[in-house]
Write a protein that holds these residues in place. Sequence first.
Motif, PDB file in Angstrom:
ATOM      1  N   GLY A   1       0.816  -1.202   0.000  1.00  0.00           N
ATOM      2  CA  GLY A   1       0.000   0.000   0.000  1.00  0.00           C
ATOM      3  C   GLY A   1       0.849   1.250   0.000  1.00  0.00           C
ATOM      4  N   ILE A   2       0.190   2.389  -0.244  1.00  0.00           N
ATOM      5  CA  ILE A   2       0.880   3.676  -0.262  1.00  0.00           C
ATOM      6  C   ILE A   2       0.000   4.725   0.403  1.00  0.00           C
ATOM      7  N   LEU A   3       0.613   5.581   1.182  1.00  0.00           N
ATOM      8  CA  LEU A   3      -0.038   6.754   1.748  1.00  0.00           C
ATOM      9  C   LEU A   3       0.638   8.024   1.236  1.00  0.00           C
ATOM     10  N   HIS A   4       1.968   7.938   1.129  1.00  0.00           N
ATOM     11  CA  HIS A   4       2.729   9.095   0.652  1.00  0.00           C
ATOM     12  C   HIS A   4       4.058   8.623   0.072  1.00  0.00           C
ATOM     13  N   ASP A   5       4.629   9.436  -0.776  1.00  0.00           N
ATOM     14  CA  ASP A   5       6.001   9.275  -1.243  1.00  0.00           C
ATOM     15  C   ASP A   5       6.494  10.659  -1.648  1.00  0.00           C
ATOM     16  N   ASP A   6       7.543  10.712  -2.459  1.00  0.00           N
ATOM     17  CA  ASP A   6       8.097  12.014  -2.830  1.00  0.00           C
ATOM     18  C   ASP A   6       7.105  12.866  -3.616  1.00  0.00           C
ATOM     19  N   ASP A   7       6.171  12.218  -4.312  1.00  0.00           N
ATOM     20  CA  ASP A   7       5.229  12.946  -5.161  1.00  0.00           C
ATOM     21  C   ASP A   7       3.791  12.908  -4.658  1.00  0.00           C
ATOM     22  N   ILE A   8       3.533  12.123  -3.606  1.00  0.00           N
ATOM     23  CA  ILE A   8       2.163  11.914  -3.119  1.00  0.00           C
ATOM     24  C   ILE A   8       2.089  12.275  -1.642  1.00  0.00           C
ATOM     25  N   ALA A   9       1.052  13.006  -1.288  1.00  0.00           N
ATOM     26  CA  ALA A   9       0.797  13.333   0.119  1.00  0.00           C
ATOM     27  C   ALA A   9      -0.702  13.303   0.353  1.00  0.00           C
ATOM     28  N   PRO A  10      -1.146  12.904   1.558  1.00  0.00           N
ATOM     29  CA  PRO A  10      -2.582  12.900   1.848  1.00  0.00           C
ATOM     30  C   PRO A  10      -3.152  14.315   1.738  1.00  0.00           C
ATOM     31  N   GLU A  11      -4.294  14.442   1.080  1.00  0.00           N
ATOM     32  CA  GLU A  11      -4.903  15.745   0.886  1.00  0.00           C
ATOM     33  C   GLU A  11      -5.488  16.264   2.198  1.00  0.00           C
TER      34      GLU A  11
ATOM     35  N   MET B   1      -2.295  11.942  -9.049  1.00  0.00           N
ATOM     36  CA  MET B   1      -1.950  11.388  -7.739  1.00  0.00           C
ATOM     37  C   MET B   1      -3.035  10.428  -7.256  1.00  0.00           C
ATOM     38  N   MET B   2      -4.289  10.816  -7.433  1.00  0.00           N
ATOM     39  CA  MET B   2      -5.392   9.972  -6.976  1.00  0.00           C
ATOM     40  C   MET B   2      -5.406   8.648  -7.726  1.00  0.00           C
ATOM     41  N   ALA B   3      -5.167   8.699  -9.033  1.00  0.00           N
ATOM     42  CA  ALA B   3      -5.140   7.471  -9.826  1.00  0.00           C
ATOM     43  C   ALA B   3      -4.023   6.541  -9.374  1.00  0.00           C
ATOM     44  N   GLU B   4      -2.875   7.109  -8.998  1.00  0.00           N
ATOM     45  CA  GLU B   4      -1.751   6.286  -8.544  1.00  0.00           C
ATOM     46  C   GLU B   4      -2.064   5.618  -7.210  1.00  0.00           C
TER      47      GLU B   4
ATOM     48  N   ILE C   1      -2.335   1.447  -6.654  1.00  0.00           N
ATOM     49  CA  ILE C   1      -1.533   0.675  -5.707  1.00  0.00           C
ATOM     50  C   ILE C   1      -2.389   0.066  -4.594  1.00  0.00           C
ATOM     51  N   ASN C   2      -3.319   0.846  -4.064  1.00  0.00           N
ATOM     52  CA  ASN C   2      -4.067   0.404  -2.881  1.00  0.00           C
ATOM     53  C   ASN C   2      -5.306  -0.422  -3.181  1.00  0.00           C
ATOM     54  N   THR C   3      -5.855  -0.285  -4.382  1.00  0.00           N
ATOM     55  CA  THR C   3      -7.102  -0.986  -4.706  1.00  0.00           C
ATOM     56  C   THR C   3      -6.923  -1.981  -5.840  1.00  0.00           C
ATOM     57  N   ILE C   4      -6.429  -1.496  -6.971  1.00  0.00           N
ATOM     58  CA  ILE C   4      -6.361  -2.349  -8.164  1.00  0.00           C
ATOM     59  C   ILE C   4      -5.354  -3.473  -7.977  1.00  0.00           C
ATOM     60  N   ALA C   5      -4.166  -3.161  -7.476  1.00  0.00           N
ATOM     61  CA  ALA C   5      -3.142  -4.199  -7.322  1.00  0.00           C
ATOM     62  C   ALA C   5      -3.579  -5.320  -6.384  1.00  0.00           C
ATOM     63  N   PRO C   6      -4.102  -5.029  -5.184  1.00  0.00           N
ATOM     64  CA  PRO C   6      -4.591  -6.130  -4.333  1.00  0.00           C
ATOM     65  C   PRO C   6      -5.738  -6.909  -4.962  1.00  0.00           C
TER      66      PRO C   6
ATOM     67  N   SER D   1      -9.399   4.891  -1.733  1.00  0.00           N
ATOM     68  CA  SER D   1      -8.754   3.649  -2.167  1.00  0.00           C
ATOM     69  C   SER D   1      -9.051   2.502  -1.215  1.00  0.00           C
ATOM     70  N   LYS D   2      -9.096   2.777   0.083  1.00  0.00           N
ATOM     71  CA  LYS D   2      -9.372   1.721   1.054  1.00  0.00           C
ATOM     72  C   LYS D   2     -10.862   1.371   1.088  1.00  0.00           C
TER      73      LYS D   2
END
Length: 250
Positions: free
Chosen positions: A91-101, A111-114, A118-123, A166-167
Amino acid sequence: MRGTDMAIDLSSFGDNITAVVFGAGGGIGSAFVRHLAAAGNVATVHAFSRRPAASSGKVRFTGCDITDEEQVSAAAKAIDGPIQLCIIATGILHDDDIAPEKSNSALDATMMAEVLRINTIAPAIAARHFLPLLDRDRKSAIAALSARVGSIGDNRIGGWHSYRASKAALNQVIRTMSIELARKNRKALIVGLHPGTVDTGLSEPFQKNVPEGKLFSPDYSTGEMLNVLNGLGPDDSGWCFDYAGQRIEP
């Protein structure tokens, strides 16, 4: 922070368990691998990670990016025989390019699509390939890491739009898959698991607001979640449970 000394019970899954862990190189995933490798009734742990470690003892590390369906499909085909437990700890919550709104104005389509990828489609795709491997002769389970903030009914403060969505979507996928699974494999279940706030890189920027005693070590959280899984049955399939075994409001 709560510590690591605890007893793990997986007796409801029987003996000679074959387990699978996605995200085995992460803070939570690696703790799942440690617990499973130490369990006396676990025979093999297939540990999938983008950066696999060396295989040792019961643990067979394999390179696999859960967001790449070809790699996930190959991983499923490489397993000989049924599995009793599959844990999706990615899963992902944040990285260098993503932060919780923090507000609506921070929403960004890319960002939302990414986050959803990761959190929905991949699992969901991983579950699609591993559901057919679940043992039909005894209890077996797929569990994916979800989050309490994915609960629509529990959302009272807003924010974190992409992560929440995503969750929530993952929980719906789990619920939908559980209905079909019940028709095909009555002894199997698929659930979401909320680990609490765990002391990993994912939660590090947000730990200052965590109440005393509610920041968990990876080993504590994963041990609690394994014990919760041990107590669940097919009637619990399709729901999300927290580390204490409480069902989370949809």
